[in-house]
Scaffold this active site. Sequence first.
Site, PDB file in Angstrom:
ATOM      1  N   CYS A 290      32.070  23.074  14.806  1.00 33.14           N
ATOM      2  CA  CYS A 290      30.668  22.865  15.189  1.00 33.14           C
ATOM      3  C   CYS A 290      30.720  25.171  15.508  1.00 33.14           C
ATOM      4  CB  CYS A 290      30.908  23.042  17.005  1.00 33.14           C
ATOM      5  SG  CYS A 290      32.090  22.045  17.718  1.00 33.14           S
ATOM      6  N   ARG A 319      44.859  20.910  15.698  1.00 31.83           N
ATOM      7  CA  ARG A 319      44.949  21.220  16.944  1.00 31.83           C
ATOM      8  C   ARG A 319      46.507  20.461  17.172  1.00 31.83           C
ATOM      9  NH1 ARG A 319      39.960  17.819  19.231  1.00 31.83           N
ATOM     10  NH2 ARG A 319      38.098  18.660  17.840  1.00 31.83           N
ATOM     11  N   GLN A 337      37.045  15.266  10.871  1.00 32.29           N
ATOM     12  CA  GLN A 337      36.371  14.698  11.489  1.00 32.29           C
ATOM     13  C   GLN A 337      34.917  14.229  10.779  1.00 32.29           C
ATOM     14  OE1 GLN A 337      35.991  17.852  14.119  1.00 32.29           O
ATOM     15  NE2 GLN A 337      35.880  16.221  16.330  1.00 32.29           N
ATOM     16  N   ASP A 339      31.717  14.993  11.178  1.00 28.77           N
ATOM     17  CA  ASP A 339      31.634  15.972  12.326  1.00 28.77           C
ATOM     18  C   ASP A 339      29.960  15.684  11.848  1.00 28.77           C
ATOM     19  OD1 ASP A 339      31.885  16.905  14.637  1.00 28.77           O
ATOM     20  OD2 ASP A 339      32.692  18.588  14.178  1.00 28.77           O
ATOM     21  N   HIS A 341      26.725  17.699  13.617  1.00 31.96           N
ATOM     22  CA  HIS A 341      25.243  18.539  14.582  1.00 31.96           C
ATOM     23  C   HIS A 341      23.645  18.378  14.395  1.00 31.96           C
ATOM     24  CE1 HIS A 341      29.292  19.967  14.883  1.00 31.96           C
ATOM     25  NE2 HIS A 341      29.199  20.123  16.314  1.00 31.96           N
ATOM     26  N   LYS A 421      27.250  13.139  27.667  1.00 34.12           N
ATOM     27  CA  LYS A 421      26.813  12.613  26.426  1.00 34.12           C
ATOM     28  C   LYS A 421      27.420  11.447  27.000  1.00 34.12           C
ATOM     29  CE  LYS A 421      32.233  12.570  27.637  1.00 34.12           C
ATOM     30  NZ  LYS A 421      33.886  13.021  27.157  1.00 34.12           N
ATOM     31  N   HIS A 467      26.525  17.072  19.497  1.00 34.98           N
ATOM     32  CA  HIS A 467      26.892  17.016  18.474  1.00 34.98           C
ATOM     33  C   HIS A 467      27.122  15.546  18.742  1.00 34.98           C
ATOM     34  CE1 HIS A 467      29.434  20.960  20.008  1.00 34.98           C
ATOM     35  NE2 HIS A 467      28.834  20.861  21.018  1.00 34.98           N
TER      36      HIS A 467
END
Length: 592
Positions: A290, A319, A337, A339, A341, A421, A467
């Site tokens: 992010c 992680r 990911q 991902d 945005h 979410k 996200h």
Amino acid sequence: MPADPQRDPYYRLRHSLAHVMAQAVLELFPEGKIAIGPPVEHGFYYDFDLPRSLTPDDLGEIETRMRRIIGGNHPFHYRVVSAAEARELFADQPYKLELIAGLASGADEYGEVQAEAETTVISTYKHDTFEDLCRGPHLEHTGQIDPAGFKLMSIAGAYWRGNEQNPQLQRVYGTAWHNQSELDQYLWRLEEAKKRDHRRLGKELDLYSISEEVGPGLILWHPKGAMIRVIAEDFSRQAHLKAGYEWVFSPHLGRAHLWETSGHLEFYQESMYAPMDVDGEHYYPKPMNCPFHIKIFQSHMRSYRDLPRRYAEYGTVYRYELSGALHGLTRVRGFTQDDAHIFCRPDQVEEEIGRALEFSLYVLRSFGLSDFTAYLSTRPEKYVGAVEDWERATAALERAVQTHGLPYQVDEGGGAFYGPKIDLKVYDALGREWQLSTIQFDFNLPERFGLEYVGEDNQAHRPYMVHRALMGSIERFLGVLIEHYAGAFPLWLAPVQAMIIPITDKHVPYAEQVCEQLKAAGLRVELDLNRDRMQGKIRRAQLQKIPYMLIIGNKEQEAGAVAVRTRSGEDLGPIAVGAFIERATEEVKRNV
């Protein structure tokens, strides 16, 4: 995780069977000590401190005794007792005495304070000769249990109250259902799940491995597994571009200041890896993408005309996970990911959420996943951002789910502090639920980074930030796909789409020509030049779950054809090479 008596139709059955099992074990070991025995998903367990280790043979004897107890049709009697009565009742049971002490001080069986001591109720349930500390609820009597609807499954070690400083107990797990038919169905699903386990298939199909020398939770993709990943990523990447996303790339680490601004060092540091020193400054491997996408957005001033911006990336993050939590591809320490945005104006929120959900459903359905449930998580007690923004965002999420006709549940107050979410959960071929896609509002990061755009009024405004993870992580998604398809991928995803099998050496030159023709048409093929017999080659290809076997003998060579068999054993007979290419390429186009 303990079951919920209000929602679980099996709760009373499984709770009652835990007590019946404890009675049966104490009949075998009268000097045994009992701890706790809750119902859980699919069954129940009970923890024991016994004079010897249990063996699988003991489970059969315990089951026999349980069925005798069930046949006695014993009522379950509830009563409330004082702490003194409870201590006298369980005087020879040290784990119960510890629980009683906790209950008297307002704690539950896990030691967590639930109420003031003076309002704590200590209660028991008794059936036949067995009485246990318990809040219930239970069945009315043991005769309501189908003696053919349960089975003891396994024995495991478990520390008292989950603390490794405490004594280790023996935990006996059982599964329980309303009747034998339900039990048989569950046991079948269990066996099928073992066959589909992506860790087993990953090794058998040579898809990936994990090396202790490299590190636990770090995936090494082998050529066949990497091919599946490339195909999946390429499909999704092109779909993103067609849907108006812009592709970006970001580094694998960032300066400490970036993670201070984002709040990760304050709230997420336990899941981050230790920093490295670069020119006297700390740099951290990224746990999320992010902040990097935010900095791309901030690289120059944005106008209201520039919005929305949809940034997408296959961003690899790191992680820290406890070693005991690692699980093949589905729980790892380094993962990628898919991902995205979305930065948009408030008036664009409704359309953008609808687009994001529709796009997620399209991609997942393209991979053969079509059964979904959505979970909508709303504003918690502690939150950031304006109430009206939360309400607008939540309404947009709910309308999007309703518009697409998805079944959904609302988790009131279950949202993160920074925004509501939707979690999109999918059911695989065995009906198991997997969480994949998430569409998450964030009212926190735009504030922390001071995001702005110039509005139509020529004033600075704060954009909305969303996200969106579609597959979740590519590693986990492929683990789900391996199990969903049991390793037998549809033709478009199969790493090897056809195996060419010449019957004898004299057929090899023609087989090589066929191989080149298929490759030139864009098909992924291999040529089996092993000296095994034809049936052995076919069997090996079937075990590798290759969709097509193309067998070449004298007749096929003379006719410019191949004899086609499928991995399921179907014999399609001889097909001209050109016709097979047309058939296979059409199948690939249809994503089947």
